[in-house]
Design an enzyme around this catalytic site. Structure first.
Site, PDB file in Angstrom:
ATOM      1  N   ARG A  18       9.410  -0.001   5.336  1.00 24.07           N
ATOM      2  CA  ARG A  18       9.670  -1.120   5.997  1.00 24.07           C
ATOM      3  C   ARG A  18      11.262  -1.537   5.604  1.00 24.07           C
ATOM      4  NH1 ARG A  18       5.757  -4.714   3.258  1.00 24.07           N
ATOM      5  NH2 ARG A  18       6.121  -3.297   1.733  1.00 24.07           N
ATOM      6  N   ASN A  36       2.947  -3.429   6.951  1.00 27.95           N
ATOM      7  CA  ASN A  36       2.193  -2.515   6.845  1.00 27.95           C
ATOM      8  C   ASN A  36       0.765  -2.769   7.479  1.00 27.95           C
ATOM      9  OD1 ASN A  36       3.628  -0.880   5.342  1.00 27.95           O
ATOM     10  ND2 ASN A  36       3.189  -1.677   3.101  1.00 27.95           N
TER      11      ASN A  36
END
Length: 92
Positions: A18, A36
């Site tokens: 990320r 996520n």
């Protein structure tokens, strides 16, 4: 202007995916978000001109060092007008 939804599967959590995607997206001039998912994959929405979106999707197919990307599913979305920056969202 183009907007896509990505779902990236593989070893993509716990490897900085990320944060790396945020860095790549900002560098490309893309907006959107990444988070996520509970099943171990990563979901993102990426928006920008064609080159910016392509830059992020090309990177997502490889991922960061330490990650292993098995699959990237892409869906075209309608662009939004009130978005600024590229954020990391809470897990889904």
């Amino acid at each position: 202007m183009r907007r896509i939804r990505l779902v990236v599967r593989g070893v993509v959590q716990g490897v900085g995916f990320r944060y790396s995607m945020q860095h790549v997206a900002r560098g490309a001039g893309a907006t959107g978000w990444v988070r996520n998912l509970a099943g171990g994959s990563v979901e993102a929405e990426v928006q920008g001109d064609a080159a910016a979106v392509e830059s992020v999707t090309d990177w997502a197919a490889i991922g960061p060092r330490g990650g292993v990307v098995d699959d990237v599913a892409m869906t075209e979305l309608t662009p939004v007008t009130d978005e600024d920056g590229f954020e990391i969202r809470r897990d889904a």
